[in-house]
Structure formats: structure tokens, C-alpha cells
Design a protein around this motif. Sequence first.
Motif, short mmCIF file in Angstrom:
data_model
loop_
_atom_site.label_atom_id
_atom_site.label_comp_id
_atom_site.label_asym_id
_atom_site.label_seq_id
_atom_site.Cartn_x
_atom_site.Cartn_y
_atom_site.Cartn_z
N GLU B 216 0.85 -1.21 0.00
CA GLU B 216 0.00 0.00 0.00
C GLU B 216 0.87 1.24 0.00
O GLU B 216 0.62 2.19 -0.77
N ALA B 217 1.90 1.18 0.85
CA ALA B 217 2.78 2.35 0.91
C ALA B 217 3.37 2.64 -0.46
O ALA B 217 3.43 3.80 -0.92
N GLU B 219 2.19 1.81 -3.28
CA GLU B 219 1.15 2.37 -4.15
C GLU B 219 0.95 3.84 -3.90
O GLU B 219 0.86 4.67 -4.83
N THR B 220 0.92 4.17 -2.61
CA THR B 220 0.74 5.59 -2.24
C THR B 220 1.86 6.42 -2.85
O THR B 220 1.64 7.48 -3.44
N ALA B 223 1.49 6.76 -6.39
CA ALA B 223 0.42 7.73 -6.67
C ALA B 223 0.96 9.14 -6.54
O ALA B 223 0.77 10.01 -7.39
N LYS B 224 1.63 9.31 -5.44
CA LYS B 224 2.23 10.62 -5.19
C LYS B 224 3.13 11.02 -6.33
O LYS B 224 3.15 12.16 -6.82
#
Lengths: 294, 525
Positions: B216-217, B219-220, B223-224
Motif C-alpha cells: 500500500e505504501a 502504491e501511495t 500515486a504521489k
Amino acid sequence: MSIIERALGKLQQATPRGEAATLPGIRRGRHDPTVTDTVTTVRPKRLPTETIEVSLDMLRKGGVLAPEEHMHALIDQFRRVKWPLLQSALAGDTADSKPSNLIMVTSSVAGEGKTFTSFNLAMSMAREADWSVVLVDADVAKRHASEVFGLQDRRGLNDAIQDNSLDPESLVLGTSIQGLSVLPAGRKSSTAPELFASQRMVDIANTLAAYDSRRIVLFDSSPLLATNESQVLSKLVGQIVLVVRAEVTAQPMVLEAVSLLEKTEKVRCILNQVRASRMTEYYYEYGYYPNDKP
Amino acid sequence: MKEVFGQILLYIRGAWRFRWYALALSWALAIAGWGFVLTMPDVYESTARVYVDTDSVLRPLLNGLAVNTDVANRVNMMSRVMMGRPNLERVARETDLYLRAGNQEQMEQLVTSLSTQIKLEGGGNNNTYSIRYSDNDPRMAQRVVHTLLNTFVEDTLGLKRQDSDSAQKFLREQISDYETRLRDAESRLAEFKQRNAGMMPGETGDYYARLQTSGEALETLRAKYRLANERRNELAKQLEGEEPTFGLFADSTANGGAESGQIAEYKRQMDALLLQYTDRHPKVVALQETIDQLQAQQKAADKKKRATAVPRDPKDAAAFALDVNPVYQNLRIEMSRVQVELAELRQQIAESEGQVTMLKNRVSSIPETEAEMTRLNRDYQVNKAQHQALLERLASARLSEQAETSTEQVRFRVIESPAVPLLPIGPKRGLFMTAVLFIALGAGVALAFVMDQLKPVFLSRGMLGTITGLPVLGAIRFVSPTKPLPLFRRDPVLVGAAGAALIATYLVTVVVAEQASRIIHSIVG
């Protein structure tokens, strides 16, 4: 039969001499003074010789005769023994021309009873009307027979051997026992044993034999294994009697003695001093079978 | 029949010649033999009687098979149990019997003789046995029986115990063995747990969660990054679209002032960062890049300016003006910032990706670990179970032993203890002495016969005739020159008297045998 006739003949011959006509008896009593110096002659050839006095006591003392109580049995036994001998004596000379009236009594070793046997045999034969006996002491070493008669110092066989001129017959002595005469051993000599083997001996023997064919010359000789003399003598005589003492003499000894005798000799045995009860005697006969009866 | 009888008589007659030799021999042998018999030491016998329930003893041997009720068989087996060689050796040692033996060989013989001389009898329906032993020394006889009995008692009672003892020993060994294994398993397990901490079945949730979190991190971050990228693109577009309204001056001071102001600003930022981070930090690196870029730009612009010192074309002026445009500057600042951000993010993404990869690897190996774990665990459990089982068995063996020994006593009882015998049972002197007598007489007779055979003579005319092969004129019976001996001095009588004397001596000796032997023993010692 002929014996009776001969006896009668003797009587007739004796009678003209004017002597008391007596049947020849076994013995003349010692009380008879007429007998001491004369000898009843049977044959004309007989030379006048000496006669000696012989008593049974003397013989008993000499150890050649049994005590009174046994005499009968002894006489009986010897009577049985002598007959074959006399028979053979009648047969004349043996095949190798030895006079069969010469009989030698010997044994294997000493002490078997030669002298005893000789004496008794001689006495038994002397009793025979037809026969007479001259007992010759041929045991010149021991001379027992001469001693019995007390003739150990008299001239005898030894002297005859040494002196060629001596007639052996002249040395023969008569005895008070009818039919029995003696030829002593003779004086001791160191050379005699060798002379036994000489021709002189042969001559003596023959002379003695020839004197009377009805006279037995009985040689009481030395033991076969002890000396050579009897062996020599055995070649001169017609008959040999081997005395064996029962239960004492070892068998090998006897066999050895027999081997010394030539096979052609007429040798016969007598078993002496057999101890036996009647029962055992009965059974004894069946211990072994004798292979030849005389 | 007559012949046979005659033969026998001949033999007797022949042997009779050696009667005195025979007598001498008989006497000598008799005296010697009797003397020996009298000096024979007494033999004493000691007896013990026991009651043994042979079945109880023999059952372990027969091992559950039908017990043979044949008495002889039982006695046989009993004696084998009782009188096995090691047993007898022990008896010989404990009774000091072995002192009689000089060397190893004699010792062996001694033990062998013991096995034949100790007599075990009985075994009838009442299960009573008697044990006998004889010896010259009464005390020794008693000792032997006594020791044998003791040995037997210990042995049979101990038989079971020995069995269970050995069983227990075995169990104990096994138990300690398993304990060792158990410990090993435990330590292996612990070590494993240690090595793979966090990966343990209970804890693996963590890893999956972490993986998820990391994912998830990532992915974050991504995304960022995308956002930042977009922003940059936007900014770039915006930057290009802006007309340069800024000063045309190629003078670098304003530009340079603006740029250098920017640079200075960045440098100040850099200093601040460097206080916090090393120069490897993504932010620092990014910033440095920007600064360099800016510096390079400035240099290039300066160069350009210098190259074209003359008044530039409106583009240049535009460019120049752009440079001093505060919006443009802001945009440019923003752009830089975004670029820094992007750089940062790139780093972070890389990092995150790495972590994710790592976690993924880890996660994939979790099943292996789990399996390993299970295996070790199982090992441990199995060992533990065995260990437990052995412990239980040991406990039960102990119990059973106690139960049995408490009932064992009844199966063996000594009815009659072996006593020191007072009176001897032998030797049977009378018997021996009689035997000696017969032997002596026999020997004497034999000697006479032998001597007769060795020195044969002629006993009958038949014998004479047969052996010499000559005709026999006759046999002259012996005539004693002297008077016959009185009856009492005659040989058969004398011989008979000697023989009778021998027998009389025998009788007397037999009667006084016991006393005589005692006297002799006291003399001889």
C-alpha cells in the motif's frame, strides 16, 4: 614152558656136583656158609668169581629199596616194567647190531632215581628163572651203585677200560642174590671219562653182552645232561631206559636229554616217584593219551 | 567228562608244587590290603531336605509351555539349576573346598567331582528333595550342603528379581536415552524459533500484514509520484506558455540577482538540510541537482549575455525578463520543488519496492519454515511420548516385582537343615576287607598256576608219553624213604592251616575294623 624145562636142566646139571638140589631161588640166606664162596653156575663158560653178600637191609640203607610195607607194590610195578625190556632182549641184536641185552638206565639230571630203578629192575630180572643180570655201575663219577654194595674201592669198569688186558668178566662179582652179579665202577681215575669213548669200551660192552645172551647187562649210568659218558654209552647199548622224576624234573630238560639220544635207539621211559592217590591215578591216565604203548 | 576232570586234577597237582609261594603272596596281599582298608579315612555324609515348588522355579525356564510333570525330569532340571558349574565353583570357593586343589586343573576336577558327588533326590508328589554330600571331614560335608542350599535359595529367589532387575535396567537406560533426545529436540526447536523469529506460525500474520502495508505504501508513493509528475508536467507547460514579460536586460544582476537569489535561497535550504541529513539524502541530492542546474543555467545565461552584450532581441529580453518575473520565478521555484519531490519520491519508491520485494521473498519462504517447524515439533512430541511411555513401564515393572517377591517366599522352604554328621557312613570296611581276602587268595592261586605253566613237569605217564613221544614202561609210585610224617605235619594240612589262619585273621580284623581304624588314625594322625 621152556623156562621150566631149562630149570630142570639146570637142576640136572647141578645135581652131579653133589650140591643140594635146590630150585634157583630169589636169594640165598646169609646164614648159609656154603654159598659165600661158591657161585651157582649156569653156564660152563662162567669163570669162578667172587661173591659178595647182599642183604635187603644193606640195600635199604643205600636207599635203593623201599621199606617193607611198600615192597609188594614196588615189586609189582617193576615186574610190569621189566617185561618189555626182556622181550626186546630176546629179540636179538638191534637193527644197527647192538646187543639188545645191553640196557642202559639213565636220566636227564641227577636225582631222578636211576640207581633206584637200576637196582629194582636188576632184582626183578634176577628173579626170572631164565635170566640173570649183571648190574654195571657206569656212573664212574658218582658211583652210587658201587657204594651201596660197598664196592667203591674194588676194581671195576674204570680199571677194565684202562687196562686192555683185563677181562671185564673177571671183575664181575656175584652176589648172594640169585641171578644178580655186579660190576663195580672201579677205582677213580681222571682219564677214564675220555676213555669211555674209546673202542675199548665198545669191546668191553660187547664182551659183557656176549657172555650170555640170557644175561642182561644193566648199566646204571650218569645223567645225560651232566656228563658225556652216558651219551657215549647210549651208542653201544641196545636198549635205553630214561628215568624221569615226576613233578620235579622240568619238561624242557627231559626233552633236551632225549635229543641227545639218537633217534634209532630204542628209548623208553619210566616215570618215577609219582605221587598219587588211587583216585588221582585213575584219573591221571586220562590227563594225556600216551601215543605209544610198549 | 573224565578227561576234563583229569585235566583239572593235573592243573591242581601242578599248581600245588607252588603252594608256599601262593600262601606267601596271599598273606602279603591280605595284610597289605587290610592295612590299607583300616587306614582309609571315615566318610561322613550330610543331608538337607527342602521343599521346592519346582513349578515356580521352572516356569520361567519353561516359558509358558505346559509344565512336564515327569518327576525324573523335574529332578533333572532341578539338579541342573542347582548344580550348574558356576554354582558349584562358588560352593567350592565359599566352603574353602578349593583349598584342596593345587592348580587350575585340579580345581576343575574338584568341581567336576562335586557335580557327581552331590546327590539330589526326590521330586515326588510332595516336591521334597534331599541333597546329600559325603566327605572325609564331617564339617566340610555340612558346609558344602549348606552353601549349596544357600546358593540355590539366592539363585532361585534372585532369578525372578534378576530378570526384573535387568528389565528395569534396560528401561532406565532407554529412558535416559530418550531424555537426551528430548533435550536435543527442544534445543533444536528453540534455536529454530530463534533463527526464524517473526516467522513462527503464530506470528506470520505480521509478515503478510507488513507486505500488504508495504504494498500500500508503495502504491501511495507511486500515486504521489504520478501526481508530482503531473504537476511537473503542468508546471512545465505553464512555464513554456508564459511570455516572458520580464526584463530584457542581459544584465545578469537582476537575473543573476533573481537566480542567484534563488541559488542563495537553495543554498540556505541546503545548509538546513545538511544539518539534518547527509548529502546522500534524496532531498539533499535533489536539491543539489537543482542548485547545480540553476547554476549551470546561470552560467549559460551569463555566457549568452556576455556573448551578446548588445541589446538583445526581444526573445532574449523576454528571457531575461522572464528571469525577473516573480510569477515565473515562483513557477520556477515550484518546478524545482516538484522536481525535488519527484526525486525524493523516486528514492522512496525504490526503497519501498525493495522492501516489498524482500517481504515477498520472506513471505514465500514462510510455508517452508512452517513445515520445518512442524517437523521439529513433531519430533519433540514423539520423543516426549516415548519418554513418557518408558517411565510408565518402569513404574509398572517395579510394581510387579514387588508383588511377586512378596509371594515368592512361600515356594521354597528348608525342611531339614544340613547337620554336621557325628557318625561316619563309611567306608564299608567289612566289604572291602572281604574283597581283599578274595583278591589275595585268588592272586595266590593264580600265582601257583602261572608258575606251574612256566615250569612244567611231568605229572602222569600219559603226559610223559605224549610230550616226549617215547613209549612209557610204567610209573613207579613214590616211596618215602623215611617214615611218613604225622598227619599234622603233612603238607596239605599245613597249607590248609595257613589258609585257615588267613581266614581267621580276616574275621578278627573285620570284627575289630572300626576300632582298629580309629587306633590307626590316632597313630597316623
